[in-house]
Design an enzyme around this catalytic site. Structure first.
Site, PDB file in Angstrom:
ATOM      1  N   THR A   1       0.807  -1.216   0.000  1.00  0.00           N
ATOM      2  CA  THR A   1       0.000   0.000   0.000  1.00  0.00           C
ATOM      3  C   THR A   1       0.837   1.262   0.000  1.00  0.00           C
ATOM      4  O   THR A   1       0.406   2.299  -0.483  1.00  0.00           O
ATOM      5  CB  THR A   1      -0.867   0.015   1.254  1.00  0.00           C
ATOM      6  OG1 THR A   1      -0.005  -0.221   2.387  1.00  0.00           O
ATOM      7  CG2 THR A   1      -1.907  -1.075   1.220  1.00  0.00           C
TER       8      THR A   1
ATOM      9  N   ASN B   1       0.393  10.889   0.718  1.00  0.00           N
ATOM     10  CA  ASN B   1       1.349  10.774  -0.386  1.00  0.00           C
ATOM     11  C   ASN B   1       0.570  10.576  -1.689  1.00  0.00           C
ATOM     12  O   ASN B   1      -0.043   9.531  -1.904  1.00  0.00           O
ATOM     13  CB  ASN B   1       2.296   9.585  -0.145  1.00  0.00           C
ATOM     14  CG  ASN B   1       3.348   9.457  -1.245  1.00  0.00           C
ATOM     15  OD1 ASN B   1       3.061   9.669  -2.421  1.00  0.00           O
ATOM     16  ND2 ASN B   1       4.565   9.130  -0.857  1.00  0.00           N
TER      17      ASN B   1
ATOM     18  N   THR C   1       1.449   7.160  -3.781  1.00  0.00           N
ATOM     19  CA  THR C   1       0.945   5.865  -3.314  1.00  0.00           C
ATOM     20  C   THR C   1      -0.581   5.911  -3.167  1.00  0.00           C
ATOM     21  O   THR C   1      -1.245   4.887  -3.316  1.00  0.00           O
ATOM     22  CB  THR C   1       1.607   5.475  -1.988  1.00  0.00           C
ATOM     23  OG1 THR C   1       1.443   6.533  -1.040  1.00  0.00           O
ATOM     24  CG2 THR C   1       3.089   5.198  -2.181  1.00  0.00           C
TER      25      THR C   1
ATOM     26  N   GLN D   1      -3.248   3.315  -4.712  1.00  0.00           N
ATOM     27  CA  GLN D   1      -4.296   2.629  -3.955  1.00  0.00           C
ATOM     28  C   GLN D   1      -5.653   2.797  -4.614  1.00  0.00           C
ATOM     29  O   GLN D   1      -6.428   1.845  -4.723  1.00  0.00           O
ATOM     30  CB  GLN D   1      -4.359   3.205  -2.529  1.00  0.00           C
ATOM     31  CG  GLN D   1      -3.290   2.658  -1.618  1.00  0.00           C
ATOM     32  CD  GLN D   1      -3.535   1.204  -1.343  1.00  0.00           C
ATOM     33  OE1 GLN D   1      -4.431   0.841  -0.593  1.00  0.00           O
ATOM     34  NE2 GLN D   1      -2.783   0.361  -1.972  1.00  0.00           N
TER      35      GLN D   1
ATOM     36  N   LYS E   1      -8.128  10.279   6.052  1.00  0.00           N
ATOM     37  CA  LYS E   1      -8.998   9.102   6.088  1.00  0.00           C
ATOM     38  C   LYS E   1      -8.351   7.982   5.252  1.00  0.00           C
ATOM     39  O   LYS E   1      -7.590   8.253   4.330  1.00  0.00           O
ATOM     40  CB  LYS E   1     -10.370   9.440   5.506  1.00  0.00           C
ATOM     41  CG  LYS E   1     -11.110  10.557   6.260  1.00  0.00           C
ATOM     42  CD  LYS E   1     -12.398  10.927   5.522  1.00  0.00           C
ATOM     43  CE  LYS E   1     -13.120  12.057   6.230  1.00  0.00           C
ATOM     44  NZ  LYS E   1     -14.318  12.515   5.461  1.00  0.00           N
ATOM     45  N   GLY E   2      -8.705   6.757   5.569  1.00  0.00           N
ATOM     46  CA  GLY E   2      -8.119   5.624   4.850  1.00  0.00           C
ATOM     47  C   GLY E   2      -8.564   5.582   3.400  1.00  0.00           C
ATOM     48  O   GLY E   2      -9.666   6.005   3.059  1.00  0.00           O
TER      49      GLY E   2
ATOM     50  N   GLY F   1      -7.542   2.654   1.328  1.00  0.00           N
ATOM     51  CA  GLY F   1      -7.228   1.339   0.779  1.00  0.00           C
ATOM     52  C   GLY F   1      -8.417   0.627   0.166  1.00  0.00           C
ATOM     53  O   GLY F   1      -8.253  -0.266  -0.664  1.00  0.00           O
ATOM     54  N   GLU F   2      -9.613   0.997   0.599  1.00  0.00           N
ATOM     55  CA  GLU F   2     -10.775   0.212   0.193  1.00  0.00           C
ATOM     56  C   GLU F   2     -11.819   0.989  -0.588  1.00  0.00           C
ATOM     57  O   GLU F   2     -12.576   0.418  -1.366  1.00  0.00           O
ATOM     58  CB  GLU F   2     -11.395  -0.442   1.439  1.00  0.00           C
ATOM     59  CG  GLU F   2     -10.396  -1.398   2.068  1.00  0.00           C
ATOM     60  CD  GLU F   2     -10.829  -1.977   3.397  1.00  0.00           C
ATOM     61  OE1 GLU F   2     -11.429  -3.045   3.389  1.00  0.00           O
ATOM     62  OE2 GLU F   2     -10.538  -1.364   4.447  1.00  0.00           O
TER      63      GLU F   2
END
Lengths: 707, 353
Positions: free
Chosen positions: A479, A599, A602, A606, A669-670, A672-673
């Site tokens: 990730t 970043n 990255t 994602q 906040k995330g 990845g999903e």
């Protein structure tokens, strides 16, 4: 209203387009993955290899294991079965467990004669080469007393257990009856398998009462805790190392049977490094998947499209061995306004292998169903689908009543529409044809919760000459954690990124929570910020070389006064070949609102990765259980299709500026999903716009369009 | 993986002698299918005789304008060969639509013909399969995963399909297979090379043990013939055909059909020569009515399984489109990738893009 918890630091490193700090090692082959790791000097202690023997019945008992022929093969070191495997000592440690307890029945490998699913490990061979282990495993004979099994998912069966009542507000039935416009339809998603590029792999050695485990995992500390309990070892005697992981998508978020098997073998063969790497087929049987859903979605609205009723009655299934419920109804609970709301899950219990988290659990299938239903509602109301969403933007969380810490959906829709070229779109379906291809465009929303897990710790050490060492037992599953955490630490310590040496991926480092729930960066980053502040408080900005401090993040930032979610909007162009129904997706564009982007490089990776997986979910991915046997029969990449390069056209990801002082000190906040949520709906909606055919069952294969 | 012996043959005769003498021996070409099957336990030869270095790797022009393809020619090389691209573009297209670049670099012409079905039950030794273990039953007939199974020519014992793209094109091109066996040479028309399953689905082809494919021969193309290969699949590349069509259409000066040859892939235990469709097309100009009749005739005998009835419609639609395209199009041109999606993966040696 609770206090503001974030000061957003003084961002210099955060937001910078920093190259992956682990990138050079990876592209030059210098980053060892679990199977390539050397426990001891392997010239002195040659490793052994495990191959499992898997059940060929779905339910019953093992009555005999015939290992003699296997044991006689030159190179075979051990044949394990429930008759001779070391005893595990599971505990109900739910008080300390964030994700998994050590009495999880999935983990009780070779502990009894009971068979609970086809493909379950019933024996194993350990040998000096992988080929010998595989051949010896073939020679192990297993006798069974089979019992009748049920592996057929029948969502319409009257025999299913009563549904859960997850949300019940007002009276949906009455509101539907009174609504001027309604949608009431069933949407289905199949079983999907995580299938990270790197299969689950372990190198383990047990020596002198200690267990050293190299593991591809999303959480070295969870693995350590589970193994320590199962093998009656002090946690300090177990070290789990996984600095580089070739993807997980949830399948490496908890411990599965193959790792336990490897540790059993290492226990029997003390002092010898033991390795296992699953075959792709075993990846379909032993490490989880996303369960299927059938979602009856109900939407009721007035003539202007203002929603009064939202319902999602989900039917799904679980393994009898281990309960896991795909919470697909959660999306409909929080996404749009509406006074009447009803969400429930009905869960069939089957004799099948256990499921697990898969990227955006709940929301990936949930946002497929809800967002296609929204498109249908827009059509029924004669509204542009973006305008329908604008009209149903809730001022506060429709269930909790809490304000949103930030909610950027409308900004994403607006910016996405502009970037994609949505304006002036002819809403009529099935009227654009170019060179034999029907062309359409579609839109859908994305969402995923933003939260921070308690329990991570971070250590700050000043190494002298301006350089800091920052240590946390986190994971980077591809990730970008190595890079993002370095940037957070640099800002937390007010130094350039070059002066931060980060360490992660080792349970010898301070405790860290899972790389999961899109909460990794938030949880670990918050722990690093807290430790950095405590370090500066204790040692000042000019510390002595060797100064060191570790703190534990016991309580995450207090967000109790807010509903915290990331949002997004995805747009797709779809082409359907007029004669054969073949579907191609030349263009997908997403805009996301996820707080501060740590970043951009990255982050974009994602998001486009999630969207790409969403295209794959829309068009291809489907695991088929044959109920006569009980296992997934298309258990390889020839028959379980993931998107190929040629399926992926122009995928673009953007984000809007979003200042959220509540979620964590970074204001991030995330991500990845969220990228996989809504993609499939945007594609299905675009296909409807292209053809006039409304597809409600994934994957959207060509047969849906044949006339 | 079962232990096995490996030997490298010096020439075709030696290879044939080595395999014919040992009932557990098999020829090894590119190994892209056989080696997988050895890992899975589907095949368990005790001896592999490598036939990749016995000089069967030429593509040569035959007197009269035909072409002879050595059995060891790799799929990538064949697809890129100027004789093939110029005279048999349908073959080049078929090859480039199959597998992946890496696999095409390894797979041989003979091996491509000998590849076995990808039926999921055939490839899973824990399930019954008459093709793999005669007499155990067919799991596909009543199974939930029939998307890639036959709609034509299946039997109560087997509904598998042959997975090759190349063989479908070869069938429409009226290719012949040259075979060397212990008893000497023989030539088998491509259409008679693969079998229907009947009551012996374990036998894919008419070859006897020890017989080795040495070459495939193509007759000269008719001067004005046009041909193409169209493969239909959900995934844009690296997937087996749900349905494919190879067709050669030769019109006379007045626009009437002089000759037509149609073969279908993904629908039967062998490359399926659609002779009823060919007959329906003959006798005049290929107008809309005749094309529709041909498309219907192609699937008149179809007996789909639960879950794959859509393939009947798909054959009709695909064949109709292919015939319309050939009837309307100019005489044939050298092969270019049929689908832009293929162009990125189709880069082959000597063919810069």
């Amino acid at each position: 209203m609770t206090e503001t918890t974030a000061d957003l630091l003084n961002a210099k490193a955060m937001g910078a387009d920093l190259e992956r700090v682990d990138g050079l090692a990876k592209v030059t082959g210098q980053a060892p993955y679990a199977f390539e790791q050397h426990a001891f000097d392997e010239r002195a202690h040659a490793p052994l290899y495990i191959h499992p023997v898997q059940s060929t019945i779905a339910k019953g008992r093992v009555t005999a294991v015939h290992g003699e022929r296997a044991a006689a093969l030159p190179g075979v070191a051990a044949v394990l079965s429930h008759e001779n495997a070391p005893r595990l000592t599971p505990e109900d440690d739910s008080d300390v467990a964030m994700i998994q307890t050590s009495d999880d029945r999935e983990l009780l490998v070779l502990q009894s004669d009971e068979v609970s699913y086809r493909g379950q490990i019933v024996a194993a061979v350990v040998a000096d080469t992988p080929e010998t282990a595989r051949e010896a495993a073939r020679l192990v004979g297993v006798d069974y007393a089979a019992e009748p099994h049920d592996a057929a998912f029948s969502p319409d069966s009257a025999d299913l257990p009563e549904p859960t009542v997850d949300t019940e507000l007002g009276d949906v039935a009455a509101a539907m009856a009174a609504a001027a416009v309604t949608v009431d339809a069933a949407y289905s998603t199949p079983i999907q398998h995580n299938n990270p590029m790197e299969p689950h792999a372990t190198t383990v050695v047990r020596s002198g009462g200690a267990l050293t485990v190299f593991e591809g995992t999303q959480a070295v500390h969870i693995v350590r805790r589970i193994l320590a309990a199962l093998f009656s070892l002090d946690a300090e005697r177990v070290q789990v190392i996984g600095p580089y992981v070739g993807g997980g998508f949830g399948a490496k978020g908890s411990v599965h049977a193959p790792l336990v098997l490897a540790c059993l073998a290492a226990t029997v063969l003390e002092g010898r490094p033991v390795k296992i790497a699953l075959t792709r087929r075993q990846m379909f049987e032993l490490v989880g998947y996303r369960p299927p859903t059938v979602q009856r979605v109900r939407l009721g609205a007035d003539a202007e499209g203002r929603i009064s009723a939202v319902g999602n009655d989900v039917t799904t299934h679980t393994s009898r061995l281990k309960r896991f419920v795909e919470n697909a109804g959660g999306s409909a609970a929080m996404m749009y306004a509406g006074e009447n709301r009803s969400i429930g899950h009905r869960v069939a219990e089957l004799d099948i292998s256990p499921a697990t988290f898969m990227r955006a659990p709940g929301h990936a299938p949930g946002m497929f169903a809800l967002e296609v239903a929204m498109d249908e509602l827009a059509e029924a109301c004669g509204l542009d689908p973006i305008e329908l969403r604008v009209r149903n933007e809730p001022g506060t969380d429709p269930v909790s009543g809490l304000p949103y810490s930030s909610r950027g959906l409308l900004d994403c829709l607006s910016e996405g529409a502009s970037r994609f070229g949505w304006e002036g779109r002819d809403p009529r379906p099935g009227v654009r044809e170019e060179d034999g291809w029907l062309v359409g465009t579609g839109v859908a929303a994305s969402t995923f919760p933003a939260f921070t897990m308690p329990g991570s710790a971070a250590r700050i050490r000043f190494a002298g000459e301006g350089r800091y060492e920052v240590s946390i037992g986190a994971a980077d599953i591809g990730t970008g954690s190595w890079t993002a955490l370095t940037q957070i630490a640099a800002d937390a310590l007010s130094v350039p990124v070059e002066d931060v040496a980060l360490a992660l991926g080792d349970s010898a480092l301070p405790a860290a929570t899972v790389a999961g729930g899109s909460a990794g960066t938030s949880s670990w980053g918050t722990a690093i910020v807290q430790a950095a502040r405590a370090f500066v408080d204790s040692h000042g900005t000019e510390p002595a070389a060797g100064a060191e401090l570790t703190t534990v993040l016991k309580r995450p930032p207090d967000t109790r006064g807010y509903s915290t979610h990331a949002f997004g909007a995805q747009f797709a162009e779809v082409r359907v070949r007029a004669d054969t129904g073949e579907v191609r997706v030349p263009r997908v564009l997403g805009v996301f609102a996820a707080g501060r982007i740590i970043n951009p490089r990255t982050a974009r990776s994602q998001l486009i990765g999630g969207m790409t997986m969403g295209v794959s979910m829309a068009l291809h991915e489907e695991s088929v259980i044959d109920p006569r046997f009980g296992h997934v029969v298309n258990h390889d990449f020839a028959s379980y299709h993931v998107a190929a390069n040629a399926d992926i056209g122009d995928v673009q990801a953007y984000w809007v500026e979003e200042h959220d002082p509540h979620v964590n000190p970074m204001g991030a906040k995330g991500i990845g999903e969220i990228g996989i949520t809504g993609t499939a709906a945007a594609i299905v909606n675009a296909a409807h716009h292209a053809t006039g055919v409304r597809v409600r069952a994934l994957p959207m294969t060509l047969d849906h369009f044949l006339r | 993986m079962i232990p096995f012996d490996y030997q490298r043959a010096e020439d075709a005769a030696g290879a044939v002698a080595a395999v014919a003498a040992d009932p557990d021996a098999r020829f090894l070409g590119g190994g892209t299918n056989l080696v997988d099957h050895m890992k899975l336990g589907v095949a368990a030869p005790h001896r592999l005789v490598d036939v990749t270095r016995i000089g069967l790797d030429d593509v040569a022009e035959l007197p009269g304008g035909g072409v002879r393809i050595g059995a060891g020619v790799r799929n990538s090389d064949l697809a890129a060969h100027p004789l093939v691209r110029g005279r048999y573009p349908a073959l080049s297209r078929a090859l480039l639509s199959g597998a992946s670049g890496q696999l095409r670099n390894a797979a041989t012409t003979g091996g491509n013909l000998m590849q076995r079905t990808r039926c999921v039950y055939f490839e899973d030794v824990t399930t019954p399969c008459n093709k793999r273990a005669p007499g155990t039953g067919c799991s596909a007939l009543e199974g939930p995963f029939t998307r890639y199974h036959a709609i034509l020519g299946a039997s109560e014992h087997c509904a598998a399909t042959h997975p090759s793209d190349m063989a479908v094109a070869l069938n429409a091109l009226d290719a012949e297979v040259r075979v060397l066996g212990p008893g000497g040479e023989r030539t088998i028309p491509l259409d008679e090379f693969h079998r229907l399953p009947g009551d012996a689905p374990d036998r894919d082809t008419v070859l006897e043990h020890g017989e080795l494919i040495t070459a495939v021969e193509l007759p000269a193309p008719a001067g004005a013939a046009r041909s193409t290969y169209r493969k239909v699949r959900d995934r844009a590349s690296y997937a087996f055909a749900l349905v494919s069509v190879a067709a050669v259409l030769d019109l006379d000066g007045g626009g009437a059909v002089r000759d037509v040859r149609i073969a279908l892939g993904g629908v039967a235990h062998k490359p399926w020569r659609a002779r009823a469709a060919e007959d329906a097309l003959r006798g005049g100009a290929p107008g809309e009515e005749r094309i529709a009749a041909a498309a219907t005739a192609a699937v008149a005998a179809a007996r789909p399984l639960p879950g794959n009835a859509f393939k009947v419609d798909l054959v009709r639609a695909t064949l109709g489109s292919v015939l319309r395209e050939l009837a309307a199009g100019p005489a044939q041109e050298p092969a270019e990738p049929a689908d832009p999606a293929d162009s990125t993966e189709n880069a082959v040696e000597g063919e810069g893009r």
